[in-house]
Motif scaffolding. Structure first.
Motif, PDB file in Angstrom:
ATOM      1  N   VAL A  92       0.892   4.134  -2.952  1.00 21.64           N
ATOM      2  CA  VAL A  92       0.681   5.566  -2.713  1.00 21.64           C
ATOM      3  C   VAL A  92       1.855   6.375  -3.247  1.00 21.64           C
ATOM      4  CG1 VAL A  92       0.472   7.321  -0.913  1.00 21.64           C
ATOM      5  CG2 VAL A  92      -0.840   5.201  -0.744  1.00 21.64           C
ATOM      6  N   GLU A  93       3.063   5.868  -3.059  1.00 21.26           N
ATOM      7  CA  GLU A  93       4.239   6.582  -3.579  1.00 21.26           C
ATOM      8  C   GLU A  93       4.200   6.669  -5.101  1.00 21.26           C
ATOM      9  OE1 GLU A  93       9.098   6.125  -3.521  1.00 21.26           O
ATOM     10  OE2 GLU A  93       7.907   5.289  -1.884  1.00 21.26           O
ATOM     11  N   GLU A 129      -0.301  16.483  -1.934  1.00 19.06           N
ATOM     12  CA  GLU A 129       0.570  15.591  -1.173  1.00 19.06           C
ATOM     13  C   GLU A 129       1.155  16.338   0.009  1.00 19.06           C
ATOM     14  OE1 GLU A 129       4.707  16.193  -3.739  1.00 19.06           O
ATOM     15  OE2 GLU A 129       3.827  14.217  -3.543  1.00 19.06           O
ATOM     16  N   VAL A 174      -7.176   3.110   0.140  1.00 17.34           N
ATOM     17  CA  VAL A 174      -6.813   1.862  -0.537  1.00 17.34           C
ATOM     18  C   VAL A 174      -7.108   0.663   0.360  1.00 17.34           C
ATOM     19  CG1 VAL A 174      -4.889   0.528  -1.490  1.00 17.34           C
ATOM     20  CG2 VAL A 174      -5.089   2.964  -1.993  1.00 17.34           C
ATOM     21  N   LEU A 181       1.487   6.497  -6.918  1.00 17.52           N
ATOM     22  CA  LEU A 181       0.353   7.365  -7.247  1.00 17.52           C
ATOM     23  C   LEU A 181       0.759   8.830  -7.224  1.00 17.52           C
ATOM     24  CD1 LEU A 181      -2.828   7.230  -7.698  1.00 17.52           C
ATOM     25  CD2 LEU A 181      -2.987   7.760  -5.256  1.00 17.52           C
ATOM     26  N   LEU A 182       1.489   9.232  -6.186  1.00 13.60           N
ATOM     27  CA  LEU A 182       1.897  10.630  -6.073  1.00 13.60           C
ATOM     28  C   LEU A 182       2.998  10.978  -7.073  1.00 13.60           C
ATOM     29  CD1 LEU A 182       1.879  11.070  -2.180  1.00 13.60           C
ATOM     30  CD2 LEU A 182       0.212  11.922  -3.836  1.00 13.60           C
ATOM     31  N   VAL A 188       0.841  -1.206   0.000  1.00 15.82           N
ATOM     32  CA  VAL A 188       0.000   0.000   0.000  1.00 15.82           C
ATOM     33  C   VAL A 188       0.874   1.254   0.000  1.00 15.82           C
ATOM     34  CG1 VAL A 188      -1.646   1.336   1.359  1.00 15.82           C
ATOM     35  CG2 VAL A 188      -2.010  -1.100   1.039  1.00 15.82           C
ATOM     36  N   TYR A 197      -1.771  13.499   3.783  1.00 18.32           N
ATOM     37  CA  TYR A 197      -2.328  13.017   2.513  1.00 18.32           C
ATOM     38  C   TYR A 197      -1.897  11.590   2.199  1.00 18.32           C
ATOM     39  CZ  TYR A 197      -4.169  17.618   1.344  1.00 18.32           C
ATOM     40  OH  TYR A 197      -4.883  18.782   1.342  1.00 18.32           O
ATOM     41  N   SER A 198      -0.646  11.260   2.462  1.00 17.35           N
ATOM     42  CA  SER A 198      -0.173   9.900   2.184  1.00 17.35           C
ATOM     43  C   SER A 198      -0.958   8.881   3.004  1.00 17.35           C
ATOM     44  CB  SER A 198       1.319   9.794   2.487  1.00 17.35           C
ATOM     45  OG  SER A 198       2.065  10.636   1.636  1.00 17.35           O
ATOM     46  N   TYR A 199      -1.180   9.191   4.281  1.00 15.19           N
ATOM     47  CA  TYR A 199      -1.962   8.287   5.132  1.00 15.19           C
ATOM     48  C   TYR A 199      -3.416   8.235   4.679  1.00 15.19           C
ATOM     49  CZ  TYR A 199       2.065   8.442   8.249  1.00 15.19           C
ATOM     50  OH  TYR A 199       3.321   8.342   8.762  1.00 15.19           O
ATOM     51  N   TYR A 217      -4.569   8.586   1.522  1.00 14.91           N
ATOM     52  CA  TYR A 217      -4.641   7.739   0.335  1.00 14.91           C
ATOM     53  C   TYR A 217      -4.485   6.261   0.708  1.00 14.91           C
ATOM     54  CZ  TYR A 217      -3.891  12.197  -2.038  1.00 14.91           C
ATOM     55  OH  TYR A 217      -4.008  13.492  -2.465  1.00 14.91           O
ATOM     56  N   ALA A 218      -3.546   5.969   1.614  1.00 15.39           N
ATOM     57  CA  ALA A 218      -3.331   4.588   2.038  1.00 15.39           C
ATOM     58  C   ALA A 218      -4.566   4.031   2.738  1.00 15.39           C
ATOM     59  CB  ALA A 218      -2.110   4.504   2.962  1.00 15.39           C
TER      60      ALA A 218
END
Length: 201
Positions: free
Chosen positions: A34-35, A55, A73, A37-38, A30, A65-67, A69-70
């Motif tokens: 996310v990485e 981001e 998912v 994706l960004l 995951v 934002y990273s958390y 998106y994760a």
């Protein structure tokens, strides 16, 4: 099935190993998703969305934002698992088709693109003080380091053939070695589950 064949002692030990391998591999996959994706859809991404996906930024008021998106998912994965095995099988088939298509595109692109025709952005974090020493004056977390695509080149192959271990920006005083790089690369490329599968379980 393992406990029936080997008994509850061996089955429990191997099952526990597989459980923790699944937990850590899911988190790793995951985070990698996310990485990616960004890197493609975020600010300075290769697909140049307008507006790009927000981001985490040094000066931003919201830094999660990273958390976020994760979490989205993981919720999607939870819904797929709660619907049942049939939905999981359909989803796996779709993901397999996407992976096969992407793999074919990678192979085909090596013959289509000519050498030095395509500058490749290198996603180096702005916190990497070895590349960006003046990190305090940075306002955007975008990629500015590029390398030219060389295509099939014996010179590039010989340059990358042997290890050239350097310091990591998180701890510049420690020079990396084969064991550290292998620990990161093995779990990232082959997956933690591959290690538990090789254990004989």
């Amino acid at each position: 099935m393992i406990s029936r064949a080997l008994g509850p002692e061996f089955g429990g030990a191997i099952g526990l190993l597989f459980f923790f391998a699944n937990v850590f591999s899911a988190a790793l996959y995951v985070a990698g998703f996310v990485e990616g994706l960004l890197s493609n859809f975020g600010p300075g991404g290769t697909l140049n969305l307008d507006p790009p996906l927000p981001e985490d930024d040094i000066n931003a008021s919201f830094k999660g934002y990273s958390y976020l998106y994760a979490t989205v998912v993981l919720i999607f994965c939870l819904i797929v698992c709660m619907i049942g095995g049939a939905m999981f099988a359909r989803t796996s088939l779709f993901i397999l088709m996407v992976v096969v298509l992407c793999t074919l595109m990678v192979i085909i692109s090596t013959f289509v693109k000519q050498a030095s025709e395509l500058p490749i952005p290198i996603p180096i974090p702005r916190t990497n003080t070895l590349v960006y020493p003046d990190v305090n004056n940075v306002t955007e977390n975008v990629t500015t380091v590029f390398y030219n695509y060389t295509g099939y080149s014996i010179h590039t192959f010989m340059e990358n053939l042997f290890g050239k271990y350097t310091a990591d920006y998180t701890n510049p005083k420690v020079i990396q070695n084969f064991a550290i790089v292998f620990a990161v690369l093995f779990s990232s490329v082959t997956g933690i589950m591959n290690g538990s599968n090789m254990s004989g379980g």
